[in-house]
Design a protein around this motif. Structure first.
Motif, PDB file in Angstrom:
ATOM      1  N   PRO A   1      -4.273   1.273  -1.862  1.00 17.98           N
ATOM      2  CA  PRO A   1      -3.580   0.192  -2.574  1.00 17.98           C
ATOM      3  C   PRO A   1      -2.620   0.791  -3.592  1.00 17.98           C
TER       4      PRO A   1
ATOM      5  N   ALA B   1     -15.563  -6.363   1.780  1.00 20.02           N
ATOM      6  CA  ALA B   1     -14.680  -6.263   2.943  1.00 20.02           C
ATOM      7  C   ALA B   1     -14.849  -7.435   3.894  1.00 20.02           C
TER       8      ALA B   1
ATOM      9  N   ASN C   1     -12.686  -4.056  -4.299  1.00 16.72           N
ATOM     10  CA  ASN C   1     -13.474  -2.977  -3.716  1.00 16.72           C
ATOM     11  C   ASN C   1     -13.154  -1.605  -4.301  1.00 16.72           C
ATOM     12  N   ARG C   2     -12.147  -1.537  -5.192  1.00 13.59           N
ATOM     13  CA  ARG C   2     -11.867  -0.292  -5.919  1.00 13.59           C
ATOM     14  C   ARG C   2     -12.241  -0.403  -7.398  1.00 13.59           C
TER      15      ARG C   2
ATOM     16  N   GLN D   1      -6.685  -7.638   3.148  1.00 10.36           N
ATOM     17  CA  GLN D   1      -6.374  -7.308   1.758  1.00 10.36           C
ATOM     18  C   GLN D   1      -6.643  -8.443   0.784  1.00 10.36           C
TER      19      GLN D   1
ATOM     20  N   THR E   1     -10.684  -1.686   3.460  1.00  8.41           N
ATOM     21  CA  THR E   1     -10.529  -3.127   3.209  1.00  8.41           C
ATOM     22  C   THR E   1      -9.253  -3.641   3.880  1.00  8.41           C
TER      23      THR E   1
ATOM     24  N   SER F   1      -9.086  -5.806  -1.568  1.00 14.89           N
ATOM     25  CA  SER F   1      -8.839  -4.370  -1.713  1.00 14.89           C
ATOM     26  C   SER F   1      -8.904  -3.948  -3.174  1.00 14.89           C
TER      27      SER F   1
ATOM     28  N   ARG G   1       0.844  -1.200   0.000  1.00 13.95           N
ATOM     29  CA  ARG G   1       0.000   0.000   0.000  1.00 13.95           C
ATOM     30  C   ARG G   1       0.874   1.243   0.000  1.00 13.95           C
TER      31      ARG G   1
END
Length: 422
Positions: free
Chosen positions: A47, A362, A339-340, A307, A304, A336, A42
């Motif tokens: 991320p 998550a 979720n993006r 990960q 999140t 992660s 990260r």
């Protein structure tokens, strides 16, 4: 965070970690190519950009893992949901992992490394204890725990570490209350849980911590078996008796302990950091009760902290989003990354505290979705407003650039957050 990914603490026992440790020792992860570590990297709370680029190129891609193992990383939202929900094509069974790495260690038990029908039976034992009706009894106690933590912070002189005095004790004491074990054991809980998560810093130690935790919890189960209390363990023993043996019950308790402690602690710490960064959001959480629920949901998605999900083992050849997966291949979902993905909702690259709740991952998805998700949310919804209401002038005691984040961690977090309360 939760029981964020109940029993997400077991994530430290991933196939990749154990495989490389078994093959080439505790320094093995330093030998992996950087591209293989992208899902664990990260940049502050974000991320790394490479993860976005991987998802843009393909929702699933093969990681450059040596040692003769095929490992696929899923970064797309739809593909991740497909894998996480599919217990027919994929196995979580610990025996698959044990055979792969030649492990002689005991099966840690619990839900994370179990397939149906065993997983189904064990989850049915826990599900009644995690209904909103049962969890409601913990609400007043969670409020007391939060208040006590804030009282201790207020009484301290000089800078206070939010991780030590806020993020760690709240989930630790809540789990003590949930399981029905002595509060005097909370320091042991923290010690047994923390070592499992940072693969570079504690991968070797994590293996011993798992065994030590199970041994300790088997003693707790035996005591509860002799005299069942009002906590989760006592309830299961009273209602199910010999349907579940001591080893299985200790495995379930171990997963709740580790999953509910470190993940929630990381959420509390990183979420507090966002509140410290953004005074407008802090004021919203402080003054608008109706905003707290959506704020927590967006925070879960955006951060999140777990990960990557449990590794899945392909039972047979199959195709996912155009990628041909072989039988026995390992598939890991980047939570992660998923979720993006704009497929989840527009604008998910940024944090929007007023965003309508999304179907984020998550807590995972499907049969292995975190059974303790609601308990995690209860803790977060209680802790954040109480923090900013008690300390409206809360601020960092050092520049944010000096904070130390975990460098390669399955459960992302920060080591400490020194703050001034007044």
């Amino acid at each position: 965070m939760g029981l964020m990914r109940t029993v997400g603490g077991w994530l430290a026992r991933t196939a990749l970690a154990r495989l490389v440790l078994r093959k080439v020792g505790t320094r093995a992860l330093s030998l992996l190519p950087e591209a293989a570590l992208i899902p664990l990297r990260r940049d502050g709370l974000e991320p790394v950009a490479e993860l976005d680029r991987m998802r843009e190129e393909a929702p699933i891609s093969k990681l450059p893992i040596p040692f003769g193992v095929n490992v696929w990383l899923v970064t797309g939202y739809a593909a991740a949901k497909q894998v996480l929900a599919d217990t027919t094509s994929f196995s979580n069974d610990y025996t698959q992992l044990g055979e792969l790495i030649g492990s002689q260690e005991r099966n840690p038990g619990g839900l994370g490394f179990a397939d149906p029908p065993d997983h189904t039976r064990l989850r049915k034992l826990l599900t009644p204890e995690f209904t909103m009706r049962r969890l409601a009894r913990l609400g007043p106690r969670i409020d007391e725990i939060v208040t006590d933590c804030l009282d201790r912070m207020a009484a301290a002189t000089g800078p206070v570490d939010l991780v030590e005095h806020f993020a760690l004790p709240i989930p630790s004491l809540t789990i003590c209350e949930l399981l029905g074990v002595p509060y005097t054991d909370r320091e042991a809980f923290q010690r047994l849980a923390v070592a499992r998560f940072d693969l570079f810093g504690g991968a070797g130690a994590s293996l011993g911590a798992i065994s030590e935790s199970l041994t300790y919890l088997e003693g707790v189960v035996k005591a509860q078996r002799a005299e069942p209390g009002d906590g989760l363990l006592g309830m299961i023993i009273r209602e199910h008796g010999d349907e579940v043996d001591d080893q299985e019950l200790a495995g379930l308790a171990d997963g709740i302990l580790t999953g509910g402690f470190e993940t929630t602690a990381s959420m509390l710490a990183l979420g507090a950091l966002i509140l410290l960064r953004d005074r407008a959001t802090s004021a919203m959480v402080r003054d608008d009760d109706t905003a707290i629920g959506p704020f927590v949901e967006e925070l879960l998605r955006h951060l999140t902290v777990v990960q990557v999900a449990f590794p899945r083992f392909a039972r047979h050849e199959l195709e996912i989003a155009g990628a041909k997966i072989g039988a026995g291949d390992v598939v890991v979902c980047s939570l992660s990354g998923a979720n993006r993905d704009e497929a989840l909702a527009p604008g998910v690259a940024t944090f929007d505290p007023r965003r309508a709740p999304t179907q984020h991952l998550a807590f995972g998805h499907g049969a292995h979705r975190c059974i303790g998700a609601e308990l995690a949310k209860m803790e977060l919804r209680a802790a954040y407003p109480a923090l900013v209401r008690r300390f409206p002038d809360l601020r960092l005691a050092t520049p944010e650039s000096t904070l130390k984040f975990r460098k390669t961690s399955i459960v992302y977090g920060v080591e400490e957050i020194p703050v001034l309360t007044g």
